[in-house]
Enzyme design. Structure first.
Site, PDB file in Angstrom:
ATOM      1  N   ASP A 172     -28.892  28.565  -9.182  1.00 60.24           N
ATOM      2  CA  ASP A 172     -28.801  27.555  -7.916  1.00 60.24           C
ATOM      3  C   ASP A 172     -29.454  26.388  -8.230  1.00 60.24           C
ATOM      4  O   ASP A 172     -30.469  26.136  -8.861  1.00 60.24           O
ATOM      5  CB  ASP A 172     -30.055  28.331  -7.061  1.00 60.24           C
ATOM      6  CG  ASP A 172     -30.140  27.868  -5.532  1.00 60.24           C
ATOM      7  OD1 ASP A 172     -29.425  26.742  -5.345  1.00 60.24           O
ATOM      8  OD2 ASP A 172     -30.496  28.381  -4.741  1.00 60.24           O
ATOM      9  N   GLY A 222     -21.301  23.602  -2.500  1.00 57.57           N
ATOM     10  CA  GLY A 222     -19.758  22.805  -2.435  1.00 57.57           C
ATOM     11  C   GLY A 222     -19.860  21.540  -3.305  1.00 57.57           C
ATOM     12  O   GLY A 222     -18.800  20.703  -3.024  1.00 57.57           O
ATOM     13  N   ASP A 243     -26.630  26.368   3.262  1.00 60.86           N
ATOM     14  CA  ASP A 243     -27.101  27.729   3.429  1.00 60.86           C
ATOM     15  C   ASP A 243     -26.437  28.405   4.926  1.00 60.86           C
ATOM     16  O   ASP A 243     -26.370  27.542   5.848  1.00 60.86           O
ATOM     17  CB  ASP A 243     -28.568  27.727   3.495  1.00 60.86           C
ATOM     18  CG  ASP A 243     -29.062  28.070   2.035  1.00 60.86           C
ATOM     19  OD1 ASP A 243     -28.337  27.436   0.986  1.00 60.86           O
ATOM     20  OD2 ASP A 243     -30.319  28.294   1.827  1.00 60.86           O
TER      21      ASP A 243
HETATM   22  C1  GAL Z   1     -31.159  28.076  -1.556  1.00 66.03           C
HETATM   23  C2  GAL Z   1     -29.974  29.147  -1.657  1.00 66.03           C
HETATM   24  C3  GAL Z   1     -30.447  30.383  -0.903  1.00 66.03           C
HETATM   25  C4  GAL Z   1     -31.593  30.947  -1.696  1.00 66.03           C
HETATM   26  C5  GAL Z   1     -32.750  29.973  -1.789  1.00 66.03           C
HETATM   27  C6  GAL Z   1     -33.842  30.581  -2.601  1.00 66.03           C
HETATM   28  O1  GAL Z   1     -30.902  27.170  -2.365  1.00 66.03           O
HETATM   29  O2  GAL Z   1     -28.895  28.738  -1.159  1.00 66.03           O
HETATM   30  O3  GAL Z   1     -29.201  31.231  -0.882  1.00 66.03           O
HETATM   31  O4  GAL Z   1     -31.090  31.465  -2.845  1.00 66.03           O
HETATM   32  O5  GAL Z   1     -32.342  28.931  -2.370  1.00 66.03           O
HETATM   33  O6  GAL Z   1     -34.974  29.560  -2.876  1.00 66.03           O
END
Ligand code: GAL
Length: 423
Positions: A172, A222, A243
């Site tokens: 991420d 994306g 998200d």
């Molecule tokens: C976001 C991600 C989520 C989750 C979250 C955890 O950036 O899109 O799906 O993983 O972080 O902190």
């Protein structure tokens, strides 16, 4: 107009399904040895088995448990995947999202926090159920939840995951944006995007060097048309948006943003419109059906994110609808296209293996008066004459005729599989 470089990347991606062979071919060729030096026998190149040849299916802790995830919860999720029949229906990854990370020791080795006393034992437990286990990190120094990321420790972390028996990594972007991209290339978005791609490639190489088959999931929301560069940097799936949340508006906004991305998906490399919210939040039963059906039409990863130990029977029935899962998992791996809209009714279609086809008709209107008769235009789907099919939510045989009047309630779907479409 898109720059030529990006068009070339697209052409490359389209022309090259990711096989181990062409993955290796993408690695820059080493300098040629002279004839005298040339070895007689080619050195064996370690072959990592292919992964994600159909969209990954499983469960992820984030959408329902977020930072409440712990060892006990993961074991319970694994138990429930078996007990509910989800495993038999094809779900096999149990994925730990953010908040498992502890501190690094003096040698840089990352430790788990108190919620996960023994990750290897947990992985062994999940494997003992015939399931696979996934984990989460970031190319930045911190994850989105503020826990330790992999920045500067990519190889060490990849080796750690492999030593635990990890089968899936969600990576991420998070703090990599502010702490690395913007710091290293202030006010230079093009350079920032290159740094982002390098960050993902670094972990790709690290994972590859372990020799363990690990699904590599990009979470880059994306950015920079990740579908163009992700696949050649080892991505098996890549998030196409920010998200998801468990409500119709967000789910539908994400669905709409997938239109046009269908050409980038295929065996081994998938668009990821984010994990499922089926059974969560404010989604009604028909909205859950639309969400699940359309993620299947999109050849999206089917990663449930609900509270499995407390799953209602009607939610289980949606998540384990084998006919719908078969659309998602179809071997051809072709993502649906939005073929046409008629007011608030959308028609999507995807080709399936063996010449079959799936058609989804969705009433996306939110008004209670939008159960308006809508007539199906088979010609727009490239079909001629009545079509015999199966309604995948009633399980009944249906015949679709041209101009047929359909009346779908608001936020509901007709999903039909046509095994032998007449063109
Ligand atoms: C976001 C991600 C989520 C989750 C979250 C955890 O950036 O899109 O799906 O993983 O972080 O902190």
């Amino acid at each position: 107009m898109r720059p030529i470089a990006s068009l070339l990347v697209t052409a490359f991606v389209l022309a090259s399904p990711l096989t181990t062979t062409n993955l290796l071919a993408q690695t820059p060729a080493p300098a040629k040895p002279s004839a005298a030096q040339a070895p007689k026998v080619k050195a064996a190149v370690p072959q990592v088995p292919q992964v994600a040849m159909t969209p990954p299916m499983g469960w992820n802790s984030w959408n329902y448990f977020a930072d409440k995830v712990d060892d006990k919860g993961i074991r319970a999720a694994a138990d429930q995947m078996v007990a509910t029949g989800m495993k038999d229906a094809g779900y096999n990854y149990v994925n730990i999202d953010d908040t498992w990370e502890g501190e690094r020791d003096a040698s840089g080795v990352l430790h788990t926090n108190a919620k996960f006393p023994d990750m290897k034992a947990l992985a062994d437990y999940v494997h003992s159920k015939g399931l696979k286990i996934g984990i989460y990190s970031s190319p930045g120094p911190k994850t989105c939840g503020g826990y330790a990321g992999s920045y500067g420790h990519e190889l060490q972390d990849a080796q750690l995951y492999a030593s635990w028996g990890i089968d899936y990594l969600k990576y991420d972007l998070c703090s990599f944006i502010g702490d690395v991209m913007q710091k290293q290339a202030p006010n230079d978005p093009a350079a920032q995007m290159r740094i982002m791609q390098d960050g993902y490639e670094k972990m790709h190489q690290a994972l590859k060097s372990t020799g363990r088959p690990i699904v590599y999931s990009y979470c880059t929301y994306g950015w920079d048309a990740v579908w163009e560069w992700g696949p050649k940097n080892g991505a098996n799936l890549w998030r196409t948006t920010g998200d998801i949340t468990p409500d119709w508006d967000r789910m539908y906004a994400i669905l709409s943003q997938q239109s046009g991305l269908e050409k980038y998906a295929g065996p081994g490399h998938w668009n990821d419109p984010d994990m499922l919210e089926v059974g969560n939040g404010k989604l009604s039963l028909s909205e859950n059906r639309v969400h699940f059906s359309m993620w299947a039409m999109l050849a999206a990863p089917l990663l449930a994110g609900n509270d499995l130990p407390n799953m209602k029977p009607e939610i289980k029935a949606i998540l384990t609808n084998r006919d719908v899962i078969a659309i998602d998992q179809d071997k051809l791996g072709r993502q649906a296209a939005h073929v046409y809209s008629d007011g608030e009714v959308e028609v999507w279609a995807r080709p399936l293996a063996g010449g079959a086809m799936a058609v989804a008709v969705v009433n996306v209107g939110s008004d209670r008066y939008t159960t308006h008769p809508f007539h199906l235009n088979l010609a727009k789907l490239g079909l001629t004459g009545p079509q015999k099919g199966k309604d995948l939510w009633t399980g009944k045989d249906v015949e679709l005729t041209n101009g047929e009047a359909l009346a779908l309630p608001s936020h509901d779907i007709l999903l039909v599989r046509i095994d032998a479409p007449k063109k």
